[in-house]
Design a protein around this motif. Structure first.
Motif, PDB file in Angstrom:
ATOM      1  N   ASP A 389       0.864  -1.113  -0.004  1.00 43.76           N
ATOM      2  CA  ASP A 389      -0.161   0.224   0.099  1.00 43.76           C
ATOM      3  C   ASP A 389       0.862   1.550   0.053  1.00 43.76           C
ATOM      4  N   ASN A 390       2.268   1.125   0.469  1.00 45.25           N
ATOM      5  CA  ASN A 390       3.201   2.227   0.295  1.00 45.25           C
ATOM      6  C   ASN A 390       4.087   2.048  -1.165  1.00 45.25           C
ATOM      7  N   PRO A 391       3.242   2.344  -2.144  1.00 39.81           N
ATOM      8  CA  PRO A 391       4.844   1.736  -3.236  1.00 39.81           C
ATOM      9  C   PRO A 391       6.374   3.347  -2.493  1.00 39.81           C
ATOM     10  N   GLU A 392       7.338   2.606  -3.521  1.00 40.97           N
ATOM     11  CA  GLU A 392       7.948   3.806  -3.353  1.00 40.97           C
ATOM     12  C   GLU A 392       8.363   4.987  -4.189  1.00 40.97           C
ATOM     13  N   ILE A 393       8.190   6.231  -3.660  1.00 37.12           N
ATOM     14  CA  ILE A 393       8.288   7.666  -4.286  1.00 37.12           C
ATOM     15  C   ILE A 393       9.287   8.674  -4.524  1.00 37.12           C
ATOM     16  N   THR A 394       9.884   8.969  -5.198  1.00 37.73           N
ATOM     17  CA  THR A 394      10.794   9.965  -6.028  1.00 37.73           C
ATOM     18  C   THR A 394      10.553  11.182  -6.136  1.00 37.73           C
TER      19      THR A 394
END
Length: 447
Positions: A389-394
């Motif tokens: 539920d928490n994709p990796e975001i940059t």
């Protein structure tokens, strides 16, 4: 936490410098300081600009010969005034107020512009970063553009229309759409030199109409902001309203076969997503759409609470998921579109950009890109779907050569097979211009 802040930016043509970060209570008993930022791609002279707190009795004048590098910062820690609780920082050019911010209590740990340099609001930071980019709790790290800074223009003379919007790259072709007329184009991309030419029959594009307008050739049609292509070559347009009723939000997806004869097509299928998305104003709805094949969709399906599986959606029009981006909040919503015109929302991802104008799934890197426009400095979010539920975001800055004041609404990346000297093409589409709409940059390939 600080209660509120305000940005008082002049509407006149003024020095582009902005207040970026403020410190009123250094934990190491250091001096109070103010950081200015240059949100442009060119070095700017800030000599003679004046800083004040909430009072006018101790103005600080920036020394002659002072400048800020392109997209850089200037730390001022020798102020002639002290910053206290419930104070303000104001920036003047002569007698003209060009920027300001107000905070409650003391800054804790500092008070920063959000998003950094280009944002429209201030909030408490997660740590002091004098002379560097601001950091905020829950906001992804911001990195430089991972490619060359240079960009070039494809259409040096009027080639498209004036309401350029969405882009997509698929099977060696670049797809582009105009939102004022729902006209889309196909362009062949040469692998050897990156040159492009219109596919036969698309020199002037093909227009798309709603099904309700099949007998009305004069209908104004969809406000088609986004475009994507599925694995079978079908084209999908995302529209946020009907151009004949611009005051009403109407988030729809229209499907057409691009190989159909003629230059005036009626949608073969439509999906109305309005009730499945947050209620927004007419012009703040769906801005982008991107098809991602099922094998690349690694997320939690909100309907099952488990990993997404295409097997649960045997009525889907395509073997994959359609992501749409909402301009209003920068969120990305994942849908399965069914053959009967129904749609199932399976996930809601916050890009944390604040707004969103474009989407592209990089098939080489297996990441979903979300691009904002000039309201957010043309920054992007790179989202790695990691099965949680928490994709990796940059967050990613635009290339240094891109005009950050340009209203770029389209974004697409060529696959790795189109790389030249380790860089593959990245396309952006600028709204509101008759020429210079399609801009080409590059992204470094990874090994």
């Amino acid at each position: 936490d600080v209660a509120e802040g305000s940005k008082g930016r002049s509407n006149l043509v003024t020095n582009p410098a902005v207040i970026n970060e403020v410190e009123s209570d250094d934990p190491n008993n250091g001096p109070d300081w103010v950081e200015l930022a240059n949100p442009t791609n060119e070095k700017i002279d800030v000599s003679g600009l004046i800083l004040k707190d909430s009072k006018d009795d101790k103005p600080y004048t920036i020394k002659e010969g002072t400048s800020i590098e392109a997209n850089g910062f200037l730390l001022l820690n020798d102020l002639t005034f002290g910053l206290g609780k419930d104070d303000s920082v104001r920036l003047f050019e002569g007698d003209l107020l060009i920027d300001s911010t107000t905070y409650s209590g003391h800054t804790s740990p500092s008070w920063g512009r959000y998003p950094d340099a280009n944002g429209k609001e201030f909030r408490s930071t997660s740590e002091m970063t004098p002379g560097k980019r601001n950091k905020f709790a829950g906001i992804p790290d911001l990195i430089d553009w991972p490619g060359k800074g240079e960009v070039s223009i494809f259409d040096k003379q009027p080639t498209f229309l004036e309401d350029s919007s969405g882009l997509d790259f698929a099977d060696g072709k670049l797809y582009a759409v105009d939102n004022g007329t729902a006209t889309f184009w196909e362009l062949d991309v040469d692998k050897d030199d990156g040159s492009m030419s219109f596919v036969k029959g698309f020199e002037k594009g093909k227009r798309v109409r709603f099904q309700k307008d099949k007998d009305n050739a004069g209908a104004k049609g969809p406000d088609a902001e986004g475009i994507t292509v599925d694995s079978k070559g079908m084209v999908y347009l995302a529209s946020e309203r009907d151009n004949s009723a611009k005051g009403v939000n109407y988030n729809t997806v229209l499907m057409v076969d691009p190989s159909s004869e003629g230059n005036d097509l009626v949608a073969q299928k439509e999906w109305n997503l309005t009730s499945l998305l947050p209620s927004v104003s007419a012009n703040m709805g769906v801005e982008a759409i991107e098809f991602v094949e099922a094998d690349n969709v690694s997320l939690i399906d909100k309907n099952t609470g488990s990993a997404f599986s295409m097997d649960k959606y045997d009525q889907s029009v395509a073997d994959g998921v359609f992501f749409v981006a909402l301009e209003d909040n920068g969120h990305v919503y994942a849908f399965v579109l069914n053959n009967d015109g129904s749609a199932v929302l399976i996930s809601d991802i916050d890009s944390k950009l604040g707004g969103a104008m474009a989407l592209d799934f990089d098939t080489s890197e297996k990441v979903l890109w979300v691009a904002a426009d000039n309201g957010y400095g043309n920054r992007s979010a790179r989202i790695k779907l990691n099965g949680t539920d928490n994709p990796e975001i940059t967050h990613v800055l635009p290339p240094s050569g891109l005009d950050v004041n340009g209203n770029f609404e389209g974004f697409a990346i060529a696959d790795a097979s189109y790389a030249i000297d380790g860089e593959r093409p990245v396309y952006r589409f600028q709204d509101g211009v008759k020429e210079g709409a399609l801009v080409i940059g590059s992204l470094a390939t990874t090994k």
